[in-house]
Scaffold this motif. Structure first.
Motif, short mmCIF file in Angstrom:
data_model
loop_
_atom_site.label_atom_id
_atom_site.label_comp_id
_atom_site.label_asym_id
_atom_site.label_seq_id
_atom_site.Cartn_x
_atom_site.Cartn_y
_atom_site.Cartn_z
N LYS A 9 -0.59 10.72 -2.46
CA LYS A 9 -0.77 10.32 -3.89
C LYS A 9 -1.65 11.11 -4.69
O LYS A 9 -1.76 12.33 -4.83
N HIS B 38 1.62 2.34 4.22
CA HIS B 38 0.58 3.39 4.32
C HIS B 38 1.03 3.98 5.63
O HIS B 38 1.59 3.88 6.52
N ASP C 11 -0.78 -0.50 -4.72
CA ASP C 11 -1.96 -0.06 -5.04
C ASP C 11 -1.86 1.25 -5.64
O ASP C 11 -2.68 1.90 -6.60
N GLN C 12 -0.82 2.01 -5.60
CA GLN C 12 -0.28 3.28 -6.31
C GLN C 12 1.24 3.75 -5.96
O GLN C 12 1.71 2.78 -4.99
N ASP D 160 0.83 -1.04 -0.05
CA ASP D 160 0.04 -0.10 0.04
C ASP D 160 0.78 1.14 0.02
O ASP D 160 1.76 1.50 0.91
N ASP D 161 0.82 2.16 -0.98
CA ASP D 161 1.65 3.33 -1.01
C ASP D 161 2.98 3.10 -1.20
O ASP D 161 3.87 4.06 -0.77
N CYS E 112 -6.33 4.26 -2.73
CA CYS E 112 -6.08 2.85 -2.30
C CYS E 112 -7.27 1.90 -2.78
O CYS E 112 -7.18 1.16 -3.46
CA CA Z 1 -2.51 3.27 -1.19
#
Ligand code: CA
Length: 524
Positions: A368, A197, A355-356, A38-39, A78
């Motif tokens: 983001k 995250h 997720d990005q 995540d992130d 997310c």
């Molecule tokens: Ca994320």
């Protein structure tokens, strides 16, 4: 492969599905481990050239498999990105435009299609789609964003509180699943981390790992956002990070300072940080106190202000963020070791993605959302020794939208016609892939609700150019020449020298909105 082993590995249901599809059944369908963090920014992976951190296990996947140099998301936030990965459809069609939306669990997803074809499917870790997981034989997921330590998870409907560091616990659960899976079936496991995250809490083993490092400020750290009103309006500057929740200071440490707007001025940042700290076990708290005690003391003594405070926050942010990444990389090593020791590595597709992407100080930011490069990009590495030659580098532009069709394709299944992504298999297995896309389409929705005040926008990116339209409360266009302006500082929209390019990009944008059935019309 011998006939007897074929039947050992291929369930009747899978054979039936493959025969119905008119394709020849694969002798041994690949197993799949889909690792999603995540992130996690590309800038924090050494295989992508990071000088901030070494990520030996993720790098190993890249060395033994393929790395995508131009991998992007369709909506850099997310829950929406997760929904795109699962369905292969854009946000306007998969029910999750922003983090408020609930995922419609009745729709088709790649795990569901694999399960129907005889795969044993499981997910452990972060889910973050509000509705409960569907299409999995086993699921054990964090509630919402989840906690970094001692998380409460929903294990097939039962709520369980675990003790320990979440990145390690999720890996324990994943290894348990691999061990306990029915051995006669191919498997697909989604192994999804909360880390790194916000609020970036390293594990006990990573506290202090980067304490001696001083990281260089990105050249755009003190960006003035000239010509970019949406960038200026965003509340996601490191300088405004919360003193407690992000910086891990206690209220008595930052008397006389603002708390930081942190992207949502109404958030109880001090209370939230206090609660997270108090949820630690006495042993965990001791480790945190030992590490952060001297940092708090030094902060009180040096009392940084202005640019010195922003720089101090940047260093603290990176140390905690990278510590969280280091834990993820360590734990991936355990999964790879399991595959090696159990003879599974050769026929298992291992995907690494996030997720990005994320800002690590570019434009002065964390977070983001924007279609600018650091958050539009996401890491993507795929290892599958049986079919993908090691050390491959893919330059074509791919999207999280392409994951579902790619995995279905490798499993030998039919890709449903309404899936909007394209299988990346030809990019991974052929010398030259024909007719690949020359532009990608992006659409972000979370405004004015939610965090960080990033205006709604959509846009198109080609190999060289990018056109963005911020719409709604703001009506503003931006155009960048990425070959001349990698950092996207010079908005060329309306510049006479770029009139032809602008017109071409407008045409591509409209065409993509039609192709993907996005109800927004160009100019709204
Ligand atoms: Ca994320």
């Amino acid at each position: 492969m011998m006939k007897s082993t074929l039947f050992r590995y291929t369930s009747l249901a899978l054979l039936a599905a493959l025969l119905l599809s008119g394709r020849a059944p694969q002798a041994e369908p690949p197993n799949i481990i889909f690792i999603l963090t995540d992130d996690h920014a590309q800038q924090a992976i050494s295989a992508y050239g990071s000088t901030l951190i070494q990520t030996p296990n993720i790098d190993r996947l890249a060395r033994e498999g393929a790395i995508f140099e131009n991998s992007f998301v369709t909506n850099s936030i997310c829950a929406p990105s997760r929904a795109v990965f699962l369905t292969g459809k854009y946000s306007h069609l998969n029910s999750v435009r922003d983090n408020r939306d609930t995922f419609d669990g009745s729709q088709l997803t790649f795990p569901k299609l694999l399960q129907q074809a005889g795969y044993y499917t499981s997910i452990v870790g972060k889910w973050h789609l509000k509705s409960l997981p569907t299409g999995f034989d086993y699921w054990n997921v964090l509630i919402g964003q989840g906690d970094y330590y001692n998380p409460t998870m929903i294990n097939m409907g039962d709520t369980i509180r675990y003790e320990g560091y979440t990145t390690e616990l999720i890996t324990d659960l994943a290894l348990e699943q691999l061990q306990n899976r029915p051995k006669g079936k191919p498997f697909c496991m989604l192994y999804q981390h909360k880390a790194p995250h916000r609020n970036f809490m390293p594990g006990p083993k990573q506290l202090g790992l980067f304490e001696k490092d001083t990281f260089p400020l990105p050249s755009t750290f003190f960006d003035d956002y000239a010509g970019r009103p949406a960038a200026e309006a965003a509340d996601m500057r490191i300088a405004d990070m919360y003193m407690g929740f992000d910086m891990k200071l206690m209220p008595e440490d930052y008397q006389g300072y603002q708390q930081g707007t942190g992207g949502k001025a109404t958030f109880d940042q001090a209370g939230s940080w206090q609660a997270a700290y108090e949820a630690l076990t006495p042993e965990q708290r001791k480790a945190w106190q030992q590490h952060y005690g001297p940092i708090r003391k030094e902060f009180i003594q040096t009392h940084p202000e202005g640019k010195a405070l922003a720089t101090w926050k940047f260093q603290r942010y990176l140390r905690d963020y990278l510590g969280s990444v280091a834990a993820v990389d360590d734990q991936i090593g355990r999964i790879l070791q399991y595959l090696d020791e159990n003879g599974l590595a050769d026929n298992t597709i291992v995907v690494y993605s996030s997720d990005q992407g994320f800002y690590l100080g570019e434009h002065g930011w964390y977070d983001k959302r924007f279609m600018y490069e650091p958050s539009l990009r996401t890491p993507l590495i795929i290892r599958y020794p049986k079919k993908i030659k090691p050390g491959r580098s893919v330059s074509q532009m791919v999207l999280n939208l392409d994951m579902a069709p790619t995995l279905l394709d490798f499993a030998g299944l039919v890709i449903p016609e309404d899936i909007q992504g394209a299988s990346m298999k030809p990019l991974l297995t052929r010398k030259k892939a024909k007719n690949w896309r020359d532009a990608i389409y992006y659409h972000y929705y979370e405004y004015p609700h939610g965090w960080h005040d990033v205006h709604t926008h959509y846009g198109v990116r080609t190999e060289r150019y990018k056109l963005i339209h911020f719409y709604g409360a703001l009506d503003h266009w931006e155009l960048y020449d990425l070959a001349e302006d990698r950092d996207e500082l010079h908005n060329l929209y309306g510049a006479p020298a770029y009139a032809t390019i602008q017109k071409e990009l407008m045409g591509k944008l409209t065409a993509l909105q039609q192709q993907y059935k996005d109800p927004i019309s160009n100019g709204n």
